[in-house]
Design an enzyme around this catalytic site. Structure first.
Site, PDB file in Angstrom:
ATOM      1  CE1 TYR A   1     -14.888   2.958  -2.914  1.00 43.87           C
ATOM      2  CE2 TYR A   1     -12.967   3.272  -4.334  1.00 43.87           C
ATOM      3  CZ  TYR A   1     -13.524   3.167  -3.069  1.00 43.87           C
ATOM      4  OH  TYR A   1     -12.721   3.266  -1.969  1.00 43.87           O
TER       5      TYR A   1
ATOM      6  CE  LYS B   1      -6.044   1.809  -0.672  1.00 46.78           C
ATOM      7  NZ  LYS B   1      -6.413   1.941   0.708  1.00 46.78           N
TER       8      LYS B   1
ATOM      9  CE  LYS C   1      -3.602   2.466   2.433  1.00 45.12           C
ATOM     10  NZ  LYS C   1      -4.631   2.424   3.465  1.00 45.12           N
TER      11      LYS C   1
ATOM     12  CE  LYS D   1      -3.764   8.199   6.312  1.00 46.10           C
ATOM     13  NZ  LYS D   1      -4.894   7.248   6.223  1.00 46.10           N
TER      14      LYS D   1
ATOM     15  CB  SER E   1     -11.349   7.059  -3.754  1.00 44.05           C
ATOM     16  OG  SER E   1     -10.132   7.524  -3.198  1.00 44.05           O
TER      17      SER E   1
HETATM   18  C1  PBG Z   1      -7.547   3.525   5.369  1.00 45.08           C
HETATM   19  C2  PBG Z   1      -7.780   3.258   3.945  1.00 45.08           C
HETATM   20  C3  PBG Z   1      -7.576   4.136   2.883  1.00 45.08           C
HETATM   21  C4  PBG Z   1      -8.071   3.509   1.750  1.00 45.08           C
HETATM   22  C5  PBG Z   1      -8.527   2.250   2.131  1.00 45.08           C
HETATM   23  N1  PBG Z   1      -8.331   2.103   3.493  1.00 45.08           N
HETATM   24  C6  PBG Z   1      -7.081   5.540   2.850  1.00 45.08           C
HETATM   25  C7  PBG Z   1      -5.794   5.887   3.393  1.00 45.08           C
HETATM   26  O1  PBG Z   1      -4.927   5.043   3.644  1.00 45.08           O
HETATM   27  O2  PBG Z   1      -5.622   7.084   3.623  1.00 45.08           O
HETATM   28  C8  PBG Z   1      -8.103   4.126   0.392  1.00 45.08           C
HETATM   29  C9  PBG Z   1      -9.140   3.642  -0.517  1.00 45.08           C
HETATM   30  C10 PBG Z   1      -9.428   4.505  -1.683  1.00 45.08           C
HETATM   31  O3  PBG Z   1      -8.794   5.550  -1.918  1.00 45.08           O
HETATM   32  O4  PBG Z   1     -10.356   4.133  -2.426  1.00 45.08           O
HETATM   33  N2  PBG Z   1      -6.517   2.940   6.015  1.00 45.08           N
END
Ligand code: PBG
Length: 356
Positions: free
Chosen positions: A344, A279, A225, A248, A305
């Site tokens: 989505y 991701k 991620k 983050k 997203s």
């Molecule tokens: C939270 C989380 C996030 C997403 C999934 N779980 C956001 C982040 O890490 O800030 C992102 C999903 C998306 O953007 O569709 N831990």
């Protein structure tokens, strides 16, 4: 190459449709003509040679849950996506199941008044996600439920872990994530998906599940991620764009790295992950392909997203054709090696696929 350059130019050009080595002259070129277009000339022929096939079985639908009843609240930066109250979520999940979608992933929008420093609402067995798990299990028992393990929808600072003097504490956070996982599984979650990127969390969660006799719960690790700009609209949806202080990057991965994804995957698999994930999705197909070929694990992509927002904005303007581009983008994940995609677009993609 040198040999090719020695040949008369006529044979060199002809070799595109004929003998690779240039021997044999004109008639042999015709007899041995290689024409890749033959396999594309008719719909039946294209179907016969197609390597990658997308079906509703490949889709996991993420959906957002909000307090109340009868609520379907649009998320502005994700046109067509809504936050559902639990009763509405149950109806939506029933539709997903009827379309053949195997699993949904639940994400809560937590009331700002319930957010605190330590994300304590994450451990409330009656929080929104738990309520949704119970309601879905009750009414739509045959669909898989994926729940997100991380603290960001619950903390007042919007981070996935405990924050102390500007640092995210690892081991203390993991202890809470273990509790959060148990709370979710007891509410009916089938697949625990830690998205927090703390070190050692998969192993700690697995150990606790085994100790509790919860041996059938799957863990889908958010293995690779990345610290990404593409999560912006999601943070609007769960309300963490307003709470998040800083970024983050001390826990999510640097987008310059892909060997590091291999090391993360080795750890997650050794610690007991059943499934791994990459991701964001489309900008990281190379990482997806590497992980799938290195480990052969059930491997998933999250079309996040920002990818949804990007495509939707172009669809709204009429700049891209919706049906074509949704299926093309989702198929790309499968071609790169994904066993499934969190998207989505799951509902509309499943409808399109079922209609063809
Ligand atoms: C939270 C989380 C996030 C997403 C999934 N779980 C956001 C982040 O890490 O800030 C992102 C999903 C998306 O953007 O569709 N831990």
């Amino acid at each position: 190459m040198a040999k090719r350059e020695d040949q008369p130019s006529g044979i060199g050009a002809g070799s595109l449709h004929g003998a690779e080595d240039g021997t044999g002259g004109g008639s042999a070129n015709v007899l041995r003509a290689v024409r890749p277009r033959r396999n594309r000339r008719a719909d039946w022929a294209r179907r016969l040679v197609r390597e990658t096939v997308l079906t509703p079985n490949d889709l996991i639908w993420p959906l957002f849950v909000v307090a109340g009843s009868g609520v379907r609240e649009p998320v502005e930066s994700m046109p067509g996506v809504v936050r559902h109250s639990v009763d509405e979520a149950v109806k939506a999940v029933a539709e997903a199941a009827s379309l053949g979608i195997p699993a949904v992933a639940l994400f809560p929008y937590t009331d700002p008044g319930l957010r605190d420093e330590t994300g304590s609402q994450a451990l409330n067995s009656d929080n929104l996600v738990c309520q949704a798990c119970r309601a879905v299990k009750d009414k739509v028992p045959d669909i898989g439920i994926v729940t997100d393990v991380a603290l960001d929808p619950y903390t007042s600072h919007g981070h996935d872990g405990l924050l102390e003097n500007g640092r995210i504490l690892n081991d203390e956070t993991v202890e809470i994530l273990v509790e959060q996982s148990l709370v979710q599984v007891r509410a009916g979650a089938d697949i625990i998906a830690p998205s927090d990127m703390m070190d050692g969390r998969v192993g700690a969660i697995r150990e606790a599940l085994e100790a509790e006799g919860l041996i059938d719960t799957q863990i889908m690790a958010y293995t690779a991620k990345y610290a990404s700009g593409f999560y912006g609209p999601f943070r609007d949806a769960v309300g963490s764009s307003v709470t998040l202080s800083g970024d983050k990057r001390t826990y999510q991965m640097d987008y310059g790295n892909s060997d590091e994804a291999i090391r993360e995957a080795e750890l997650d698999i050794a610690e007991g992950a059943d499934m791994i994930m990459v991701k964001p999705g489309m900008p990281y197909l190379d990482v997806l392909q590497r992980l799938k070929s290195a480990f052969g694990m059930p491997t998933y992509a999250y079309q996040v997203s920002g990818e949804y927002a990007m495509l939707s904005a172009a669809f709204e303007r009429g700049w891209l054709d919706r049906d074509r581009c949704v299926l093309e983008a989702l198929s790309a994940f499968k071609r790169a090696g994904a066993d499934g995609v969190l998207t989505y677009f799951a509902i509309e993609a499943a409808k399109t696929l079922n209609a063809t």
